[in-house]
Design a protein around this motif. Structure first.
Motif, mmCIF file in Angstrom:
data_model
loop_
_atom_site.group_PDB
_atom_site.id
_atom_site.type_symbol
_atom_site.label_atom_id
_atom_site.label_comp_id
_atom_site.label_asym_id
_atom_site.label_seq_id
_atom_site.Cartn_x
_atom_site.Cartn_y
_atom_site.Cartn_z
ATOM 1 N N VAL A 40 19.878 -30.315 -43.382
ATOM 2 C CA VAL A 40 19.933 -31.455 -42.471
ATOM 3 C C VAL A 40 20.613 -31.008 -41.183
ATOM 4 O O VAL A 40 21.730 -30.488 -41.209
ATOM 5 N N SER A 41 19.945 -31.197 -40.059
ATOM 6 C CA SER A 41 20.535 -30.836 -38.771
ATOM 7 C C SER A 41 21.355 -32.010 -38.228
ATOM 8 O O SER A 41 20.922 -33.160 -38.272
ATOM 9 N N PHE A 42 22.539 -31.701 -37.711
ATOM 10 C CA PHE A 42 23.368 -32.726 -37.085
ATOM 11 C C PHE A 42 23.003 -32.921 -35.606
ATOM 12 O O PHE A 42 23.589 -33.745 -34.917
ATOM 13 N N LEU A 43 22.018 -32.150 -35.134
ATOM 14 C CA LEU A 43 21.495 -32.350 -33.779
ATOM 15 C C LEU A 43 20.416 -33.417 -33.863
ATOM 16 O O LEU A 43 19.216 -33.138 -33.910
ATOM 17 N N ARG A 44 20.849 -34.648 -33.897
ATOM 18 C CA ARG A 44 19.909 -35.732 -34.169
ATOM 19 C C ARG A 44 18.983 -36.004 -32.987
ATOM 20 O O ARG A 44 19.305 -35.720 -31.832
ATOM 21 N N ILE A 45 17.831 -36.583 -33.306
ATOM 22 C CA ILE A 45 16.860 -37.011 -32.308
ATOM 23 C C ILE A 45 16.839 -38.530 -32.344
ATOM 24 O O ILE A 45 16.297 -39.133 -33.271
ATOM 25 N N GLY A 46 17.481 -39.150 -31.368
ATOM 26 C CA GLY A 46 17.657 -40.599 -31.416
ATOM 27 C C GLY A 46 18.548 -40.949 -32.592
ATOM 28 O O GLY A 46 19.675 -40.482 -32.694
ATOM 29 N N GLU A 47 18.031 -41.765 -33.496
ATOM 30 C CA GLU A 47 18.785 -42.119 -34.702
ATOM 31 C C GLU A 47 18.393 -41.251 -35.893
ATOM 32 O O GLU A 47 18.889 -41.458 -37.006
#
Length: 229
Positions: A40-47
């Motif tokens: 899981v990447s913590f570099l989110r895209i929006g929500e």
């Protein structure tokens, strides 16, 4: 979802999900473990938090998975799900595989939610290779806590990781009775917690050349060990 390594409050974003195989292995004949890696990447895209779910793989043995976890100890959270046991009939088998895939997807969804909840929290620092005595003592204290808090294959991997640390540490600093400390980790319950704590206090006293304190702590350790089974 029960973590064998890692916690719900502080997920790393890198998860190994595994199960034992009873009977036929649909991925590889004879394989005893099915495992998958979820990142899981913590570099989110929006929500949204980008997620990569790697295809499941088969491993020949429990020891193979333990070795992987041990060699990359600080990288993974570990979750075990219920054993995979293929039904006899073809129609039942197809239904069973779908059921297990649905369960795996639910584990992934839950893990992503935990990562979302953790956003903004404190990220655990990547452990570096110990150098001086203080580094080794810090690593020993941190790893002993992980050993006591983990379970299943993750605990076995923690103990193997501890054995490697003890071997390296004792080779460079034989003044610490690290092999006895290693045995104390196997003592169950509150007695084990107390023993491990006393050993760490004693090592700390020795590192600061407080030998009288170290001697007093050693007497307490011997008193407990003399009555422990």
């Amino acid at each position: 979802m029960k973590f064998e390594k890692g916690t719900e409050k502080n997920p790393s974003g890198n998860l190994i999900v595994y199960c034992n195989v009873v009977g036929e292995n649909p991925l590889f004949p004879g394989g005893k473990i099915i495992a998958s890696n979820v990142v899981v990447s913590f570099l989110r895209i929006g929500e949204n938090f980008p997620v990569v779910t790697f295809p499941p793989v088969s491993l020949d043995s429990y020891d193979d998975l333990k070795r992987i976890i041990t060699d990359h100890y600080d990288k993974y959270d570990v979750v075990k799900i219920k054993d995979f046991e293929m039904p006899a009939g073809q129609e039942d088998s197809n239904s069973y595989i779908k059921e297990r895939m649905d369960h795996f997807e639910n584990v992934v969804i839950r893990y992503v939610e935990l990562c979302k909840n953790r956003e903004g929290g404190t990220f655990s620092a990547q452990e570096k290779e110990p150098e001086g005595v203080r580094d080794y003592l810090d690593a020993l204290a941190n790893l002993s806590l992980k050993v006591r808090r983990s379970s299943g294959i993750a605990r076995e991997a923690s103990l193997l990781h501890m054995e490697r640390l003890v071997e390296t540490f004792s080779g460079k600093h034989p003044e610490f009775d690290l092999h006895n400390f290693r045995k104390a980790l196997e003592v169950p319950g509150q007695t084990g917690e107390e023993l491990v704590g006393l050993y760490l206090q004693k090592f700390n006293a020795i590192s600061y050349e407080r030998y009288e304190d170290a001697s007093d702590l050693n007497k307490k350790i011997q008193a407990i060990e003399s009555v422990s089974p």
